[in-house]
Design a protein around this motif. Structure first.
Motif, short mmCIF file in Angstrom:
data_model
loop_
_atom_site.label_atom_id
_atom_site.label_comp_id
_atom_site.label_asym_id
_atom_site.label_seq_id
_atom_site.Cartn_x
_atom_site.Cartn_y
_atom_site.Cartn_z
N MET A 1 -92.97 -30.80 41.86
CA MET A 1 -92.86 -29.37 41.61
C MET A 1 -93.92 -28.92 40.63
SD MET A 1 -89.44 -27.17 40.79
CE MET A 1 -88.85 -27.58 42.43
N GLN A 2 -94.43 -27.72 40.84
CA GLN A 2 -95.49 -27.18 40.01
C GLN A 2 -95.19 -25.72 39.70
OE1 GLN A 2 -99.29 -27.57 41.88
NE2 GLN A 2 -100.43 -26.59 40.22
N LEU A 3 -95.48 -25.30 38.48
CA LEU A 3 -95.28 -23.91 38.07
C LEU A 3 -96.64 -23.25 37.83
CD1 LEU A 3 -92.44 -24.29 35.41
CD2 LEU A 3 -92.23 -24.10 37.89
N HIS B 1 -97.17 -28.59 51.42
CA HIS B 1 -97.23 -27.76 50.22
C HIS B 1 -96.55 -26.43 50.53
CE1 HIS B 1 -99.79 -26.56 46.51
NE2 HIS B 1 -98.77 -25.73 46.64
N ILE B 2 -95.42 -26.18 49.86
CA ILE B 2 -94.66 -24.94 50.06
C ILE B 2 -94.77 -24.09 48.81
CG2 ILE B 2 -92.39 -23.94 50.56
CD1 ILE B 2 -91.64 -26.58 51.90
N CYS C 1 -101.82 -23.53 50.71
CA CYS C 1 -100.49 -24.09 50.95
C CYS C 1 -100.19 -24.03 52.45
CB CYS C 1 -99.43 -23.34 50.16
SG CYS C 1 -99.32 -21.61 50.61
N ASP C 2 -99.18 -24.77 52.86
CA ASP C 2 -98.80 -24.82 54.28
C ASP C 2 -97.81 -23.73 54.66
OD1 ASP C 2 -100.16 -27.41 55.12
OD2 ASP C 2 -99.00 -28.08 53.40
N ALA C 3 -96.99 -23.31 53.72
CA ALA C 3 -95.99 -22.26 53.98
C ALA C 3 -95.79 -21.44 52.72
CB ALA C 3 -94.66 -22.89 54.42
N VAL C 4 -95.51 -20.15 52.90
CA VAL C 4 -95.31 -19.24 51.78
C VAL C 4 -93.97 -18.53 51.94
CG1 VAL C 4 -96.20 -17.24 50.52
CG2 VAL C 4 -97.78 -18.87 51.55
N PHE D 1 -91.81 -33.15 49.95
CA PHE D 1 -92.74 -32.03 49.95
C PHE D 1 -93.07 -31.65 48.51
CE2 PHE D 1 -88.47 -30.24 50.02
CZ PHE D 1 -88.52 -29.23 49.07
N HIS D 2 -94.10 -30.84 48.38
CA HIS D 2 -94.53 -30.32 47.09
C HIS D 2 -94.23 -28.83 47.06
CE1 HIS D 2 -96.87 -29.81 43.41
NE2 HIS D 2 -97.52 -28.81 44.00
N VAL D 3 -93.53 -28.36 46.04
CA VAL D 3 -93.19 -26.94 45.95
C VAL D 3 -93.91 -26.35 44.74
CG1 VAL D 3 -91.07 -27.40 44.64
CG2 VAL D 3 -91.34 -25.23 45.85
N HIS D 4 -94.52 -25.19 44.96
CA HIS D 4 -95.30 -24.51 43.92
C HIS D 4 -94.63 -23.16 43.66
CE1 HIS D 4 -99.66 -23.90 42.31
NE2 HIS D 4 -98.76 -23.35 41.50
N LEU D 5 -94.13 -22.96 42.44
CA LEU D 5 -93.43 -21.73 42.07
C LEU D 5 -94.37 -20.81 41.31
CD1 LEU D 5 -90.07 -23.31 40.84
CD2 LEU D 5 -90.55 -22.35 43.08
N PHE D 6 -94.53 -19.59 41.82
CA PHE D 6 -95.43 -18.61 41.20
C PHE D 6 -94.62 -17.48 40.57
CE2 PHE D 6 -97.92 -20.67 44.44
CZ PHE D 6 -99.20 -20.77 43.90
#
Length: 286
Positions: free
Chosen positions: A141-143, A22-23, A170-173, A47-52
Motif C-alpha cells: 500500500m502507498q499513500l 496497480h490499483i 496504474c491498471d485501474a482507477v 496487488f498494489h493499492v495507491h491511495l490519493f
C-alpha cells in the motif's frame, strides 16, 4: 512509515509493487477506505493499492474524523455495519469499547438504537481497515498527499494520473471522492491544468439546504460555528422545522445508581428517574 495509530504497513512503490496489478483509489475518505477494505476482502490475488488524497493522514473518513465534537450521524448504530453479512458488527465493536460503554451505560441490551458521534464511527471504520490490511501481507500500500489534477487513459489500456509535477501509471482507477467533483476540479486536458492550480477559495454568500429535518439544523449550527454570515435558503416539501417537546432544554442526565437487569426493575427505575427529573424542572425527556 506510521500514520494514525495502527496503520504501519505503507511501502514505497518499488520493483515488487510494480510487478503487481496497480490499483489507484482517488479519495481517502469513507468511500475510499471502504473501497480499500472491499478490495482486500474480495480480490484474492496480490496487488498494489495507491491511495490519493491531499490530506496527510488516514482515518475512517476525512469528513467523519474532522467532525465537530457534537456532530452525530443521522443513522442508528443498527444500520452502520461495514462488515457484509454481519449487521451487528458496529454494535459489537461499541460493546467492546470500554470507554464508550462507560459513557453510555444505559443502552440495553446494546447500542443498536442510538446515534453516535461521527468521530466514533470513523475510529471503527479505521480499525476494520487496519485489520483487513493486517490479514493481507501480500498486499502493498502507498499513500500520496498530492491532489490528482488530471486522469487520462493511455493506448496500452493503463491510466495516467497527473499530479503537481508528477504522473503515476496504474491498471485501474476508483473515483472515491464521496461528495463528487465539481466541473473543473479534475480535468484531463493539459491546457486546463493551470486553471485548476490558479483556483482560489471563494467564501459563499448564499447557501441552499435541502430538507428541514434534524440534519439541516445540524448543518445550520455548523455554519454558524464556522463564522458563516451569509443568506441561507431552506427548501422543504412540508415547510416545518423540528419542534421542541419541552419548554426548557432537555440536556441528558444519568442517575447515579446502576441500571437494573430485570425488565420490571428497569421500568420502575426509568419511571423513578423521570419523576426525579420533573421534580427538579428538567422534564422526563432529560
Amino acid at each position: 512509515m506510521t500514520v494514525h495509530g495502527l496503520f504501519t504497513k505503507v511501502a514505497p512503490e518499488g520493483a515488487g509493487a510494480r510487478a503487481k496489478p496497480h490499483i489507484a483509489i482517488i479519495g481517502r475518505g469513507f468511500s475510499g477506505v471502504m473501497m480499500a477494505i472491499a478490495l482486500m476482502k474480495s480480490v484474492r490475488a496480490a496487488f498494489h493499492v495507491h491511495l490519493f488524497d491531499p490530506q496527510p493522514t488516514i482515518s475512517g473518513g476525512q469528513v467523519l474524523a474532522a467532525a465537530q465534537s457534537g456532530e452525530i450521524l443521522n443513522s442508528r448504530v443498527r444500520d452502520l455495519s461495514v462488515a457484509a453479512g454481519q449487521p451487528e458488527d458496529f454494535n459489537d465493536w461499541l460493546l467492546g469499547n470500554a470507554e464508550f460503554r462507560a459513557a453510555v451505560s444505559a443502552a440495553i441490551p446494546g447500542f443498536q438504537q442510538i446515534f453516535v458521534p461521527k468521530s466514533i464511527f470513523s475510529d471503527y471504520v479505521y480499525q476494520r481497515f487496519s485489520e483487513a490490511l493486517t490479514r493481507r501481507p501480500d498486499i502493498s500500500m502507498q499513500l500520496s498527499c498530492q491532489a490528482v489534477l488530471g486522469l487520462r487513459k493511455q493506448a496500452n489500456g493503463r491510466f495516467l494520473m497527473v499530479q503537481e509535477g508528477a504522473a503515476v501509471e496504474c491498471d485501474a482507477v476508483v473515483l472515491a471522492t464521496g461528495f463528487g467533483l465539481r466541473r473543473g476540479e479534475m480535468e484531463v486536458a493539459e491546457e486546463e491544468k493551470p486553471l485548476v492550480r490558479a483556483r482560489r477559495l471563494v467564501v459563499p454568500r448564499h447557501t441552499v439546504l435541502l430538507g428541514s429535518g434534524v440534519r439541516v439544523v445540524d448543518r445550520l449550527l455548523q455554519l454558524r460555528d464556522n463564522g458563516f454570515a451569509g443568506e441561507v435558503t431552506i427548501l422543504s416539501r412540508h415547510g416545518f422545522l423540528p419542534q421542541p417537546h419541552t419548554r426548557l432544554a432537555a440536556a441528558p442526565t444519568f442517575p447515579v445508581e446502576p441500571m437494573p437487569t430485570r425488565l420490571g426493575e428497569i421500568v420502575r427505575f426509568v419511571r423513578q428517574a423521570c419523576a426525579e427529573a420533573e421534580a427538579t424542572g428538567l422534564g422526563c425527556q432529560a
